[in-house]
Scaffold this active site. Sequence first.
Site, PDB file in Angstrom:
ATOM      1  N   GLU A  22       0.825  -1.211   0.000  1.00  0.00           N
ATOM      2  CA  GLU A  22       0.000   0.000   0.000  1.00  0.00           C
ATOM      3  C   GLU A  22       0.860   1.262   0.000  1.00  0.00           C
ATOM      4  O   GLU A  22       0.488   2.279  -0.588  1.00  0.00           O
ATOM      5  CB  GLU A  22      -0.922  -0.005   1.225  1.00  0.00           C
ATOM      6  CG  GLU A  22      -1.935  -1.137   1.241  1.00  0.00           C
ATOM      7  CD  GLU A  22      -2.876  -1.096   0.042  1.00  0.00           C
ATOM      8  OE1 GLU A  22      -3.167   0.019  -0.455  1.00  0.00           O
ATOM      9  OE2 GLU A  22      -3.306  -2.172  -0.411  1.00  0.00           O
ATOM     10  N   HIS A  25       1.659   2.167  -3.563  1.00  0.00           N
ATOM     11  CA  HIS A  25       0.583   2.948  -4.182  1.00  0.00           C
ATOM     12  C   HIS A  25       0.648   4.405  -3.741  1.00  0.00           C
ATOM     13  O   HIS A  25       0.555   5.328  -4.559  1.00  0.00           O
ATOM     14  CB  HIS A  25      -0.776   2.367  -3.795  1.00  0.00           C
ATOM     15  CG  HIS A  25      -1.069   1.016  -4.372  1.00  0.00           C
ATOM     16  ND1 HIS A  25      -0.800   0.683  -5.674  1.00  0.00           N
ATOM     17  CD2 HIS A  25      -1.649  -0.081  -3.815  1.00  0.00           C
ATOM     18  CE1 HIS A  25      -1.180  -0.567  -5.900  1.00  0.00           C
ATOM     19  NE2 HIS A  25      -1.697  -1.052  -4.780  1.00  0.00           N
TER      20      HIS A  25
END
Length: 416
Positions: A22, A25
């Site tokens: 994550e 991202h």
Amino acid sequence: MLYLLGVVIIALGILISVSLHEAGHMLTAKLFGMKVTRYFVGFGPTVWSFQRGETEYGLKAVPLGGFCKIVGMTPQDDDVDPADEPRAMWRFPVWKRSIVMGAGSVTHFMLAILALWFAAIFMGLPNPDFPQTEAQVRQEPAVIALADCVVVENVQRACTPNDPPSPAAQAQLRTGDRITSVNGAPVSTWGGVLDVIRRAPTNTPATIDFVRDGNPQQVQVPLASVQRPPLGDPSGPVSPVAALGVGVSIQTPGMVKYSAIGAFGATADYTGEMAVGTLHALQRIPEKVPALWTAITGGERDADTPISVVGASRLGGEAVANDAWEILVLLFISLNFFVGIFNLLPLLPLDGGHIAIAWFERVRSWIFSRLGRPDPGRVDYLKLMPVTYVVILIGGAFTLLTVTADVVNPITLFSR
């Protein structure tokens, strides 16, 4: 305690990997100017958080994964502030969106490759020359590993008190002895030992010449009688043959260490093998579902069936409990590589599904412009929700199946 330590290490490694996924991202989105409002490790109620700039960072109560919120991932997002519209993700060029969505998998690949490189130097990687097939094992030197017994019937199992003792053990042969001849017939490989022993009369003494610690010796061994199929034909008819009560002691090292420079090539080779193996594993998933159900309903667990996070954690605990740290490291590496590839599958809600839609839009717009027709615009994600729900349902059912199998009938690496 060692078992619990292994479980915790793998579980923590998975949590860190997903959190870094994550973070991949988030960092690439921020790099391109997209607005990221939240980055959290875990799910559920917020345990702790802080605000830095326009992003809230924090920790959730359930440590299963993590998430980051990028404003306007799809044109249908209805929670975008009008002031943030220019920074909505869907407005950015397709190549930037692809990099952001692919950054999670790239993070997994980077973790796997970096861990591989260090493992190649300090721990070693699986030796590509280690014998895998029966033909390769037959070419190993005739160095024996003593068995505790002989199993008369044609099955592979542990010894029981009712099994006859190993003739080799009774004759004082030892693990590590290298057999040089049987009944006067010279042998140099394990295959040669098998060929001569199988042709020898059963329940009669055989003359075994061997070398121990550099010293040639000879012993008389009364061979046992067992039921076996012909060599090289495991499905062939079973018949009585002679047995010495030994196995082969593999002399080819299972792991090989490399220099810092040599580790680059070894890492590249092993990465290629993992890529091929992972793709084959993904292709075999549908055919493994019945095997998982068999394992849950009382049948034997196929060691080639998929595992869940629970199964991976249990294998990690077993590896540490048996001082097999290399298995723990390779498990962490293979899990990261598998998750990286799986997440790129062109299915929603996976990152690969978002990438596929972005490029579909781009190609469709290009084709329409060449045909002189108006741009059809963006894909309506709301119309794809039924397909997304089906993927989530299938994925959830498969996860439940693997978790159940890993709880009631787990794969084990070592004998219980």
